[in-house]
Structures are given as structure tokens and as C-alpha cells.
Scaffold this active site. Structure first.
Site, mmCIF file in Angstrom:
data_model
loop_
_atom_site.group_PDB
_atom_site.id
_atom_site.type_symbol
_atom_site.label_atom_id
_atom_site.label_comp_id
_atom_site.label_asym_id
_atom_site.label_seq_id
_atom_site.Cartn_x
_atom_site.Cartn_y
_atom_site.Cartn_z
ATOM 1 C CG HIS A 185 -1.982 -1.066 1.127
ATOM 2 N ND1 HIS A 185 -2.394 -1.805 2.204
ATOM 3 C CD2 HIS A 185 -2.694 -1.517 0.057
ATOM 4 C CE1 HIS A 185 -3.333 -2.669 1.807
ATOM 5 N NE2 HIS A 185 -3.522 -2.523 0.512
ATOM 6 C CD GLU A 188 -0.473 0.414 4.509
ATOM 7 O OE1 GLU A 188 0.222 -0.623 4.468
ATOM 8 O OE2 GLU A 188 -1.715 0.390 4.449
ATOM 9 N NE ARG A 243 -6.313 0.242 0.729
ATOM 10 C CZ ARG A 243 -5.989 -0.444 1.831
ATOM 11 N NH1 ARG A 243 -5.287 0.127 2.772
ATOM 12 N NH2 ARG A 243 -6.365 -1.691 1.978
ATOM 13 C CG HIS A 313 0.062 -4.238 5.286
ATOM 14 N ND1 HIS A 313 -0.982 -3.973 4.456
ATOM 15 C CD2 HIS A 313 0.599 -5.397 4.846
ATOM 16 C CE1 HIS A 313 -1.084 -4.924 3.542
ATOM 17 N NE2 HIS A 313 -0.131 -5.807 3.756
ATOM 18 C CD GLU A 387 -2.070 -3.554 9.064
ATOM 19 O OE1 GLU A 387 -1.538 -2.430 8.896
ATOM 20 O OE2 GLU A 387 -2.804 -4.096 8.211
#
Ligand SMILES: *[C@@H]1O[C@H](CO)[C@@H](O)[C@H](O)[C@H]1NC(C)=O
Ligand SMILES: *[C@@H]1O[C@H](CO)[C@@H](O)[C@H](O)[C@H]1NC(C)=O
Ligand SMILES: *[C@@H]1O[C@H](CO)[C@@H](O)[C@H](O)[C@H]1NC(C)=O
Ligand SMILES: *[C@@H]1O[C@H](CO)[C@@H](O)[C@H](O)[C@H]1NC(C)=O
Ligand SMILES: *[C@@H]1O[C@H](CO)[C@@H](O)[C@H](O)[C@H]1NC(C)=O
Length: 451
Positions: A185, A188, A243, A313, A387
Site C-alpha cells: 500500500h 504506508e 493507497r 503494512h 501492521e
């Protein structure tokens, strides 16, 4: 080195000039909103949909839930209307980011900033545009040719080469594979920064760190520092909070696919949109995008050797296991969670950061077509989505002063998972026994025999 300095001086002159151009987020705010009732949820869903707001958490308005906080970027032009409605419905909110543009500007490398002239030519504590990451990859394999090679995985939609680095200790022995990709993405940015940091860590330490030495005897590490290269570049040149990829749809009126909804894992079934203007557009079919296809082909060809698939991510602070598209647990759920929990404990020891471990559909939200689910479905035992920081204070605009602590703690976590996998598949590969560690080793051995 002369060459690299030359290139960096050149970039130093050119790039910050371009950076100054964007200012489309002046006065935008990021709000944290807490819906209390199902009535609130409906009101919020309607507001997000009619004002076309950029939801950061969750990504889809259908995933908004009572009692769960929501993070949303609100354009300056809609702020008054939104806040008015929230007040009217007695929905509580707070401002997380007071001015998105100001926050973005302060996280960009400054013109003439010291990092452009670091003697080694590279700083790991700033965000780098793609040209510099390409150059970094070249330098890394040139100056570490005993361990690192660079290969192309395929081409992006805009015809750029997708390079990965293969970290492999020369040996006659057939080895297994650890895969890690970053930057699926575009916005990020901490993710590609981490992949670079991680490579640096291995290169700095593999000769002295017994754990790294041990796993490199059995495992090769493949690292794709930026998966969504077109999107990443777009986030530097045009729209920082982009994104998706950059493929064109509906005769060029609509751009980008969410590459992490485009894998062949229950594609398009849940938590993904079929509307190309959505942030979670899943593409026109499984692997419709060249980036997805390149990764999938590569992994499929080696799937019996790949033991671990990691995709990095931000944000939210999770280590997520399969599945995202259903609530069923993975067949090796216990092992997956055991390794991830060890990783989360080690991570927290570093800087006190809390990570949540668990199946995506249970601890976050449902989504289909993710690379993590797909990798597990084709038989890769250890498959995780990380994440990284934070939990919403800065969200996708994590300040550069958090790059180092974030990368340090994540390195510890990823190393822990790799060690777990190494121990599980190569239980006899002792950490090189020196007289100093011999006793410790014997104790471990006896404990194992006794237990
Ligand atoms: C990529 O290259 C192919 C083959 O040369 C060409 O047909 C295509 O238009 C290019 N795509 C873009 C987006 O430039
Ligand atoms: C795309 O363009 C073609 C040719 O002009 C047209 O027939 C088609 O309906 C368009 N598709 C969409 C989805 O707009
Ligand atoms: C997706 O997976 C299904 C089921 O395994 C398979 O039949 C299909 O060919 C796959 N599609 C692609 C594009 O790989
Ligand atoms: C796709 O979403 C956009 C923006 O929400 C909307 O304007 C458009 O009508 C949608 N298209 C379809 C085919 O639903
Ligand atoms: C981490 O989580 C624990 C338990 O959920 C909580 O008590 C603690 O305050 C959290 N620490 C931080 C730094 O957020």
C-alpha cells in the site's frame, strides 16, 4: 563511493524541489470518532459515504461498529458539516491530526537536510523516494556480493522493474525460503523503510550474531522492499495518501487496485469493493494486476520451499494470522499464534509497544484477496501480516523520528518468527557451539529431553 555521492547530491537538488509542490491537504483533519449505538453507526456510515471521506480505520464504512473507534480524514471543505452532524447526533470525537498538510510537510526530508550527505550515502532514519531505494538496492548487492543478489520479479503496470534482494549464504545444501514484502500500500511509508532497515540489520550482524548465523545455514531470505512501486512513486509526486496501484479502469476514468485484495484467496467475496473508485477495489479478477501476478507466480513456483510469508503494512500494531475472509482458524493456528506471541513479547521488550496477535477476521475486520490468506491457502505454513506503528495518533503520517524505534522493535519481532521457524524445521541446527555457550546448550538439550 564517488558515484554514489554524485548521485545523492543530484537527487538532493532535484527531489526536495518536487516535494514542495503538493499541498492538497491544507486544513484537512484526521478525527477519532466513537459511535456508541447502532443508530450512530448508521449516521456515520451515511456521512462517510455521502461526503466521500477517506476512512483510515476501518477502511470500509460497512465495517464501522458501535464501541469501536473510527479514524477518518476529513477535507477542510467538509469539516464544518461533519462536526455539525456529529454534535447534533451526540457522537463524541476528537481531533487526531489538526492539519494534515502541516503534519505531512514536517515528515518530509528537508531540502539540504543532513541525510542527503551522509558519508555512506544512505540514512535509514528518513523516508526515501523510489529512485533512492533503487539505488540503495544496487549499492547493497554491489558491496555485499558474498551474501546478497538482486533479481527482477517482473514489471509493474507502469513498466517499472520489481526488484527483490536474495540474502543467501553460499552452500551446497538445499535451503528453505523466508519471504518478506513491503510497500503493497503506497501511503504506508514506514513499511519500505522497515524492509531496508531489516536488510541492513542482517548485513551488519550475520557474522557475529549466532542466531542469524544459525538460520542462514538453513534459510534464504527474499526481500521485496517495495511491492507497489507505481503507487509509492505517486504518493511522493502527486498524492501522499494514495493507497492503491496505478492501473487504469473504466476507460481511464478510474485508477488503482488494492493489491492486497487482488490475490486469489476467496477473491472479491468480502471486505473488498468492485467499484474502481473505492480504496479497496479488488481489481477485475484474481491476479488481474501485474504486480500481484508477479509475486504469485514467483511464490507458487517455490511454494514447497517457502516456510514463511511476511507482508508488512501500517498501521494499528497487529501481527495478523489467516484468515481474513472467514472466521475459521488455520489448521496450524496454535503454531502460528505461538510464534507471533513470542514475537510480540520480544517486540514489547524493546520500546514497550503493544501489539495484538490473532486471526485478521477476529481481531481486525474481514477482508478477502489478501496475500497472507492466499499464501496460507497454497500451503505456506507461516503466513502473517504485520501492521506497524502507530494506533492512530499519526496513522499513515508516522513522523521520521519514529522510523528507528519502529524498525528496531519490528526487527526483533521478525527475527523471533524466523528463529521459531528455523527451530521447528531444523531442530538439530544448533546455534554455533562455542565453549562459552556449551553449558547453556547442554542445559537446553537436557530440558528438551526431560520435557
Ligand atoms: C508498458 O509497456 C508495454 C509494452 O512495451 C506497452 O504496451 C504499455 O503501454 C506500457 N504501459 C505503460 C503504462 O506505459
Ligand atoms: C469504454 O469505451 C468504449 C469505447 O468508447 C465504450 O464502448 C464503453 O462503453 C466504455 N466503457 C465504460 C465502462 O465506460
Ligand atoms: C485461483 O484459485 C482457483 C482455486 O484453486 C483456481 O482454480 C484458479 O485457476 C486460480 N486462478 C488464478 C488466476 O490463479
Ligand atoms: C462507485 O463509487 C463512486 C464514488 O462513491 C460512485 O460515484 C459511483 O456511482 C460508483 N459506481 C458504481 C458503478 O457503483
Ligand atoms: C499495553 O496493553 C496493556 C494491556 O492491554 C495495558 O495495560 C498497557 O497500558 C498497554 N501499554 C501501552 C504502552 O499502551
Amino acid at each position: 563511493m564517488k558515484l554514489s555521492l554524485g548521485v545523492f547530491c543530484l537527487l538532493g537538488v532535484l527531489i526536495p524541489g518536487r516535494i514542495g509542490l503538493r499541498s492538497q491537504y491544507v486544513g484537512d483533519q484526521v478525527l477519532r470518532v466513537l459511535p456508541q449505538t447502532s443508530e450512530n453507526v448508521k449516521q456515520l456510515q451515511q456521512l462517510c459515504d455521502t461526503l466521500l471521506l477517506d476512512l483510515w480505520k476501518p477502511l470500509l464504512s460497512e465495517d464501522i461498529q458501535a464501541g469501536e473507534e473510527l479514524h477518518v480524514r476529513v477535507p477542510a471543505s467538509s469539516l464544518q458539516e461533519l462536526k455539525g452532524s456529529l454534535n447534533q447526533h451526540l457522537i463524541s470525537y476528537e481531533v487526531l491530526i489538526r492539519d494534515v498538510q502541516e503534519q505531512l510537510d514536517s515528515s518530509m526530508p528537508r531540502k539540504g537536510g543532513s541525510h542527503w550527505r551522509v558519508p555512506e550515502g544512505y540514512s535509514y532514519t528518513v523516508y526515501h523516494p523510489m529512485e533512492e531505494i533503487y539505488h540503495w538496492m544496487y549499492q547493497i548487492k554491489e558491496s555485499n556480493s558474498e551474501l546478497v543478489t538482486q533479481h527482477s520479479l517482473g514489471m509493474t503496470y507502469e513498466n517499472r522493474s520489481m526488484y527483490y534482494l536474495k540474502i543467501s549464504q553460499p552452500s551446497n545444501k538445499a535451503k528453505k525460503i523466508i519471504w518478506m514484502d513491503c510497500g503493497i500500500h503506497a501511503r504506508e511509508w514506514i513499511s519500505p523503510a522497515f524492509c531496508q532497515w531489516f536488510v541492513k540489520e542482517i548485513l551488519q550482524n550475520y557474522k557475529t550474531d549466532p542466531k542469524i548465523k544459525s538460520f542462514l545455514q538453513n534459510l534464504d531470505v527474499y526481500i521485496l522492499p517495495v511491492l507497489n512501486i507505481d503507487g509509492y512513486i505517486y504518493s511522493w509526486t502527486t498524492e501522499r495518501l494514495w493507497r492503491k496501484s496505478r492501473s487504469a479502469h473504466v476507460n481511464g476514468t478510474c485508477f488503482g487496485t488494492d493489491l492486497n485484495r487482488n490475490f486469489n484467496g476467496s477473491w472479491g467475496s468480502i471486505g473488498a469493493s468492485h467499484n474502481c473508485s473505492s480504496l479497496t477495489f479488488c481489481g477485475t479478477g484474481p491476479e488481474s494486476e501485474p504486480e500481484t501476478k508477479a509475486v504469485a507466480r514467483f511464490i507458487e513456483e517455490r511454494k514447497s520451499d517457502v516456510l514463511c510469508f511476511l507482508t508488512i503494512h501500517s498501521y494499528g500494531q497487529y501481527i495478523l494470522t489467516p484468515y481474513g475472509y472467514k472466521t475459521d482458524l488455520a489448521s496450524n493456528h496454535q503454531d502460528l499464534v505461538e510464534a507471533a506471541e513470542k514475537a510480540a513479547v520480544a517486540l514489547k521488550e524493546k520500546h514497550g509497544t503493544n501489539f495484538t496477535v490473532g486471526p485478521t477476521s477476529l481481531v481486525l475486520y474481514k477482508n478477502s484477496g489478501s496475500s497472507r490468506d492466499w499464501a496460507h491457502m497454497i500451503g505456506i505454513p507461516f503466513s502473517y501480516t504485520f501492521e506497524l506503528r502507530d494506533k492512530g495518533a499519526y496513522g499513515f503520517i508516522l513522523p521520521p523520528d519514529q522510523i528507528q524505534p519502529t524498525c528496531e522493535e519490528t526487527t526483533t519481532a521478525v527475527m523471533t518468527i524466523i528463529e521459531y521457524v528455523n527451530q521447528k524445521y531444523f531442530p538439530n541446527s544448533a546455534v554455533a557451539v562455542t565453549s562459552g555457550s556449551l553449558w547453556l546448550w547442554l542445559i537446553v538439550l537436557f530440558t528438551r529431553i526431560l520435557s
